[in-house]
Design an enzyme around this catalytic site. Structure first.
Site, PDB file in Angstrom:
ATOM      1  N   SER A  27      -7.397   7.007   3.970  1.00 21.47           N
ATOM      2  CA  SER A  27      -7.465   6.418   5.301  1.00 21.47           C
ATOM      3  C   SER A  27      -6.770   5.053   5.312  1.00 21.47           C
ATOM      4  CB  SER A  27      -8.943   6.279   5.640  1.00 21.47           C
ATOM      5  OG  SER A  27      -9.092   5.579   6.819  1.00 21.47           O
TER       6      SER A  27
ATOM      7  N   HIS B 113       0.834  -1.205   0.000  1.00 20.72           N
ATOM      8  CA  HIS B 113       0.000   0.000   0.000  1.00 20.72           C
ATOM      9  C   HIS B 113       0.871   1.257   0.000  1.00 20.72           C
ATOM     10  CE1 HIS B 113      -4.053  -1.876   1.457  1.00 20.72           C
ATOM     11  NE2 HIS B 113      -3.702  -2.258   0.253  1.00 20.72           N
TER      12      HIS B 113
ATOM     13  N   CYS C  11      -5.726   1.234   5.782  1.00 25.24           N
ATOM     14  CA  CYS C  11      -6.466  -0.005   6.014  1.00 25.24           C
ATOM     15  C   CYS C  11      -6.033  -0.570   7.372  1.00 25.24           C
ATOM     16  CB  CYS C  11      -6.184  -1.011   4.895  1.00 25.24           C
ATOM     17  SG  CYS C  11      -4.552  -1.740   4.991  1.00 25.24           S
TER      18      CYS C  11
HETATM   19  N1  LIG Z   1      -4.953   3.436   2.710  1.00 25.40           N
HETATM   20  C1  LIG Z   1      -4.845   2.634   1.641  1.00 25.40           C
HETATM   21  C2  LIG Z   1      -5.893   1.883   1.212  1.00 25.40           C
HETATM   22  C3  LIG Z   1      -5.733   1.072   0.118  1.00 25.40           C
HETATM   23  N2  LIG Z   1      -4.560   1.053  -0.522  1.00 25.40           N
HETATM   24  C4  LIG Z   1      -3.512   1.793  -0.097  1.00 25.40           C
HETATM   25  O1  LIG Z   1      -2.416   1.776  -0.696  1.00 25.40           O
HETATM   26  N3  LIG Z   1      -3.671   2.584   1.000  1.00 25.40           N
END
Ligand SMILES: Nc1ccnc(=O)[nH]1
Length: 202
Positions: free
Chosen positions: A116, A92, A118
């Protein structure tokens, strides 16, 4: 040698875009420390959104992250989601920035993330004891990430967690989600979730 970007360089979109694209390790040779001191949270978030745009242009998922030192405001790590680019089932925007920063004490740093975090990234942010988290877009979160992050995780150890609304980033994310809903779901919940959702609509 004189730096290319100095304290007198205006904070423009173009300059922030150059910083977004340069390797983090090259920044000290190009950007004078005093320039970083001028950058406000909004400017750092802009860099995260520019990384998001880079990932979008590469056909990838739309999340960028930037980590700064709280005292010097120097960028110590940055990156974007690489699910598509690297075929990586879990990298991510946040983990990409954390990996770029390397083996550091994160307890006096701030992580800026376009979206936001995960649950997995939120846990990592908690485990590595980040001092602050700045989220650009809390409106597009899938599921219960926002209450989870705010109440359970950050309340205990991450002292400050703020949300910085970035209209440009939010619009970009909404466009991407409308264009590629399955990719968005895969990035958050894995291919299993995409397969189940597809089967249930057959
Ligand atoms: N916060 C996030 C959610 C999904 N993918 C990501 O890279 N970051």
């Amino acid at each position: 040698m004189k730096h290319f970007i100095t304290q007198d360089t205006p904070v423009t979109e173009e300059v922030l875009n150059v910083i977004a694209h340069l390797p983090t390790k090259s920044l000290p040779a190009i950007v004078e420390d005093k320039f970083f001191v001028k950058l406000r949270d909004q400017n750092i978030m802009r860099i995260a959104v520019l990384l998001t745009q880079k990932s979008y242009d590469e056909g990838g998922c739309l999340i960028g992250g930037v980590i700064i030192d709280n005292n010097t405001r120097r960028i110590v790590g940055k990156g974007h989601d690489t699910l598509v680019q690297d075929g990586d089932p879990y990298n991510h925007g946040e983990t990409s920035a954390i990996r770029d920063a390397g083996r550091q004490d994160f307890s006096n740093t701030t992580i800026f993330t376009m979206l936001s975090p995960c649950d997995v990234c939120a846990t990592l942010i908690y485990m590595r004891q980040f001092d602050r988290v700045v989220v650009g877009d809390v409106t597009s979160a899938l599921g219960n990430e926002v209450p989870w992050v705010m109440n359970r995780c950050f309340a205990r150890r991450v002292s400050k967690s703020i949300s910085l609304k970035t209209p440009w980033g939010i619009a970009l994310y909404a466009k991407y989600r409308a264009e590629k809903p399955e990719l968005d779901m895969e990035d958050w919940k894995g291919l299993a979730a995409v397969c189940k959702a597809t089967q249930s609509t057959l």
